[in-house]
Every structure is written in structure tokens, then in C-alpha cells.
Enzyme design. Structure first.
Site, PDB file in Angstrom:
ATOM      1  N   GLU A 173      75.772 110.923 117.177  1.00 30.15           N
ATOM      2  CA  GLU A 173      74.564 111.499 117.762  1.00 30.15           C
ATOM      3  C   GLU A 173      73.343 111.058 116.954  1.00 30.15           C
ATOM      4  O   GLU A 173      73.433 110.766 115.761  1.00 30.15           O
ATOM      5  CB  GLU A 173      74.652 113.024 117.779  1.00 30.15           C
ATOM      6  N   TYR A 204      77.986 101.624 119.935  1.00 30.61           N
ATOM      7  CA  TYR A 204      78.437 102.168 121.213  1.00 30.61           C
ATOM      8  C   TYR A 204      79.042 101.095 122.114  1.00 30.61           C
ATOM      9  O   TYR A 204      79.767 101.403 123.056  1.00 30.61           O
ATOM     10  CB  TYR A 204      77.285 102.839 121.940  1.00 30.61           C
ATOM     11  N   ASN A 232      71.647 115.400 130.469  1.00 27.16           N
ATOM     12  CA  ASN A 232      70.843 116.203 129.544  1.00 27.16           C
ATOM     13  C   ASN A 232      69.382 116.155 129.988  1.00 27.16           C
ATOM     14  O   ASN A 232      68.641 115.252 129.619  1.00 27.16           O
ATOM     15  CB  ASN A 232      71.007 115.674 128.118  1.00 27.16           C
ATOM     16  N   ARG A 239      61.765 110.361 128.305  1.00 30.30           N
ATOM     17  CA  ARG A 239      62.399 109.721 129.455  1.00 30.30           C
ATOM     18  C   ARG A 239      62.185 110.519 130.743  1.00 30.30           C
ATOM     19  O   ARG A 239      62.067 109.942 131.823  1.00 30.30           O
ATOM     20  CB  ARG A 239      63.884 109.517 129.193  1.00 30.30           C
ATOM     21  N   TYR A 278      69.376 100.017 136.579  1.00 32.62           N
ATOM     22  CA  TYR A 278      69.810 101.329 136.112  1.00 32.62           C
ATOM     23  C   TYR A 278      68.917 101.757 134.955  1.00 32.62           C
ATOM     24  O   TYR A 278      68.655 100.970 134.031  1.00 32.62           O
ATOM     25  CB  TYR A 278      71.267 101.301 135.656  1.00 32.62           C
ATOM     26  N   TYR A 289      69.977 103.225 117.707  1.00 37.50           N
ATOM     27  CA  TYR A 289      70.551 104.227 118.609  1.00 37.50           C
ATOM     28  C   TYR A 289      70.470 103.682 120.028  1.00 37.50           C
ATOM     29  O   TYR A 289      69.554 103.972 120.789  1.00 37.50           O
ATOM     30  CB  TYR A 289      69.817 105.560 118.479  1.00 37.50           C
ATOM     31  N   GLU A 292      75.981 104.093 125.205  1.00 37.04           N
ATOM     32  CA  GLU A 292      76.752 103.617 126.359  1.00 37.04           C
ATOM     33  C   GLU A 292      75.904 103.499 127.615  1.00 37.04           C
ATOM     34  O   GLU A 292      76.284 102.806 128.561  1.00 37.04           O
ATOM     35  CB  GLU A 292      77.949 104.553 126.619  1.00 37.04           C
ATOM     36  N   LYS A 293      74.740 104.149 127.631  1.00 35.64           N
ATOM     37  CA  LYS A 293      73.847 104.047 128.792  1.00 35.64           C
ATOM     38  C   LYS A 293      73.452 102.595 129.043  1.00 35.64           C
ATOM     39  O   LYS A 293      73.287 102.170 130.192  1.00 35.64           O
ATOM     40  CB  LYS A 293      72.609 104.910 128.574  1.00 35.64           C
TER      41      LYS A 293
END
Length: 396
Positions: A173, A204, A232, A239, A278, A289, A292-293
Site C-alpha cells: 500500500e 505490481y 475506492n 482522481r 482505461y 507506486y 495493477e491498474k
């Protein structure tokens, strides 16, 4: 100092003859008195039960005197390999003495795995994992999952650790989403994290060289322009604010609880593959950071539009023409206009897949990859290490 008993020529001859005839003449003569099934060449020369039995028989029949008996004992014992002591493990005892044992504290999110997977997935041999905390003082290392140890802080700060045992802080995280506790300073001696300056770096995802078959990648069919799957939702996140502005200028197919459009695991891949773009928007902005996005979009054939660290940080992981960064546009409206242009020009759009001619993308194996690479680190690096201020390093 104990000296070797001296032997005469005749006694040496008897010693040699003893070894030759023990399993011959004694077998046939005294077979009822010895359980020969327990005996083998291996156990005999390791000074096991058969040697004792043979010596007893020879002593009983006066074939050897005490001096020769002492010499045989001395010679056989001296040739034995040194005995090594290993900690006793209840789990997988057969492989314990050749495995590196890692204790999961706890299994990350309850996801369990076997050490054999390290060999299959990463070519890392000799790993064994356990969740038995009663063995904490016997294992080679302990992997602590930061997100799940808040209730164990008092235990960790009072639990003894040998100087050679590795305590590994594992966290994926971002600092904003990780509890900060001063008790963790001077507690660990290894870190495993998405940050490249951690001791055991596990990103990731990654790009790797494509196989010949993977180089023939075909862009999946598209019926949506821009998509976003978000779990989230926080109106204060950058964002979310950017999304609200972007949707004023281009349609975004948004999914998640906030939009009452749940996407199951089975539908996730099909949904993302059907989108031209996407929104790979991170929930916070920190160096390295990149989650996986991003890598899911790359893997499934959508062009990622990113919010996160600066572009140059992304380009340390993936090619510059494989993604679109929102910081390259002055406003969300400018970004929307550019996406519309690409949507209407297939040639320009396909340029974002040129990297697929040489590479392919893949995600990491959460938990398993950390544990395997921790095992590999412990097996290969034996030097001294301590993390004096985890708070300062990670939270700044």
C-alpha cells in the site's frame, strides 16, 4: 588428548578380516541372535546397530580383544560426517533440513501457498512456508504483512529475535494508505515493497520479452471508448475530481459500487478488453507506486490513461508510447479531445500497441512472489542488516 590405540601387524590383519567376515561367517553362525533386517552397508559404516551387534558377537566368542574393539570404535566414529543441528519443525519435517523456512505473519489476506510454487513460478528452490507462530524462534525468517499486524504490535516489540533471523516488513500500500507506527523502527532488518529502493523489490507488474507467439498480439474488439472500474471512491481524491471534469467532455463507462454497476471477476477481463482506453488512476501519488491498474490494462489490450507519479517515473517501467499521462494536457477537456481524436483514427490509436511487437505485460503474484523472493534473499545474503527508521524511510 585421546590417542589412537596402537596395533600390531597381526591385530591390523584381524581388523581387516573382521570387516570382511562380519556379514559372512557371523550371519550364518549367529543369525538367530541378530535382527539382520535392520542392517545395511549404509548403517554399518555409520556406526549403527549392526556394528554394535557384530562387536557383541565377536566379544562374546573372544575373536577380538578389547584393544582391537577400541580401535574399531575409534576408526568408525572418526570417519562419520559432522552432525548439524536444525530447528525442529512440525510441518514438512522431511524437507526441513534442506529448506529455508519462512513464517507468514499472517498469511497475506488469508491467501496460503506452498514452497513448491516458488520453483514453478520463479525457479527458486528450497523454500518452505508455515503459518505456525509457535515456531517463530526456529524459522529462518518471518514475513510481516504491514496491513494486518496492527493488533500484534505489543507482541512484536517484546518478542525475542536471534541476530541471524530475518524479520521482513512487507507492504504494497502507499504511505497514505498505510498505518504509521513508531514501534516499527529498529524492529525489521529487511523490507519488501513496490519501491525499488527496498531490499526485496516486488513491483505490481512488469514487462518482459515476448515469445514469438505473443509478438502476434491482436488488439481485442472494442465497443467502448473510455472505461473506469473503481472500488475506492473518495470525493477528495484527485482522481475523482479529474473524473468529474473529464466526463463533462467525453463519455466514460464507469463501474463499481458507487455507480451501482458491479463487475465480477469473471466479467472483469472481458469488460476491460472491450475498452479502447482505461483510466488507470492511482488513489495517491508516490514514487514507484504504479499498481495493477496500469498492468491489467496493458495485459488486456486497453490503452492506460494514468494519474499517479510523474511521466518519467512511469517510463522507468514501461515504454513512453504505451500509455497516456493526464499531466501532458493542460485540462481534462484537452485530454478528452485527444482521446476522441484517437478513437476516430485507428492508425494513430494502434501506435500505442507498437511495444507489443517486442514485449508483453504481466502482473505479480501477490504474497507468493514476496515470500519466494524473501526466501531467495535469505538463502543468498547472510550479511548484517537493520532498518533503523522505517517511519522516516517510508513515510518521510
Amino acid at each position: 588428548m585421546t590417542s589412537t590405540p596402537s596395533l600390531g601387524r597381526y591385530q591390523y590383519l584381524l581388523l581387516v578380516l573382521f570387516l570382511l567376515v562380519c556379514f559372512g561367517g557371523v550371519f550364518y553362525t549367529y543369525m538367530p541372535t541378530i535382527n539382520w533386517r535392520q542392517c545395511s552397508a549404509v548403517t554399518f559404516f555409520s556406526y549403527d546397530v549392526c556394528l554394535d551387534k557384530c562387536l557383541d558377537v565377536f566379544k562374546e566368542k573372544h575373536l577380538l580383544n578389547s584393544s582391537i574393539i577400541s580401535t574399531i570404535n575409534y576408526t568408525v566414529v572418526k570417519q562419520q560426517p559432522p552432525i548439524t543441528t536444525q530447528p525442529v519443525m512440525e510441518e514438512n519435517q522431511e524437507t526441513h533440513d534442506r529448506n529455508t523456512i519462512i513464517l507468514m505473519w499472517p498469511w497475506p489476506f488469508g491467501y496460503t501457498f506452498q514452497g513448491e510454487s516458488c520453483s514453478v513460478k520463479f525457479g527458486i528452490e528450497g523454500c518452505h512456508f508455515t503459518g505456525d507462530r509457535n515456531q517463530h524462534d526456529k524459522v529462518h525468517g518471518i514475513m510481516f504483512h504491514h496491513r494486518e499486524i496492527s493488533g500484534d504490535l505489543q507482541t512484536l516489540t517484546t518478542m525475542a529475535r536471534s541476530p541471524h533471523q530475518r524479520w521482513v516488513w512487507m507492504n504494497m500500500e502507499s504511505p497514505e494508505n498505510s498505518g504509521r507506527w513508531g514501534e516499527l523502527d529498529n524492529l525489521f532488518n529487511i523490507t519488501s515493497n513496490y519501491r525499488r529502493d527496498s531490499d526485496i523489490w516486488v513491483p505490481y507488474g512488469r514487462l518482459r520479452k515476448a515469445t514469438e507467439q505473443e509478438k502476434n498480439f491482436q488488439i481485442p474488439p472494442k465497443d467502448k471508448t473510455v472505461c473506469w472500474i473503481v472500488s475506492n471512491w473518495n470525493p477528495n481524491f484527485r482522481r475523482v475530481k479529474y473524473f468529474d471534469e473529464l466526463t463533462k467532455h467525453i463519455k466514460v463507462e464507469a463501474y463499481g459500487r458507487h455507480f451501482n454497476r458491479f463487475v465480477s471477476d469473471e466479467d472483469y477481463k472481458a469488460t476491460m478488453s472491450s475498452c479502447k482506453f482505461y483510466l488507470s488512476f492511482e488513489n495517491s501519488n508516490h514514487k514507484d507506486y504504479i499498481t495493477e491498474k496500469l498492468f491489467n490494462a496493458l495485459t488486456l489490450g486497453a490503452v492506460p490513461v494514468v494519474i499517479g507519479p510523474p511521466r518519467d517515473n512511469y517510463e522507468e517501467f514501461i515504454p513512453a508510447d504505451s500509455f497516456i499521462h493526464v499531466d501532458d494536457f493542460k485540462t481534462p477537456q484537452e485530454l478528452a479531445e485527444y482521446l476522441t481524436l484517437l478513437d476516430q483514427n485507428q492508425t494513430l490509436y494502434e501506435q500505442y500497441f507498437n511495444w507489443r511487437k517486442e514485449f508483453t505485460a504481466e502482473g505479480s503474484y501477490f504474497g507468493l512472489e514476496h515470500a519466494c523472493r524473501i526466501c531467495q534473499y535469505i538463502r543468498s545474503y547472510t550479511g548484517y542488516r537493520v532498518v533503523t527508521s522505517l517511519s522516516k524511510w517510508y513515510w518521510g
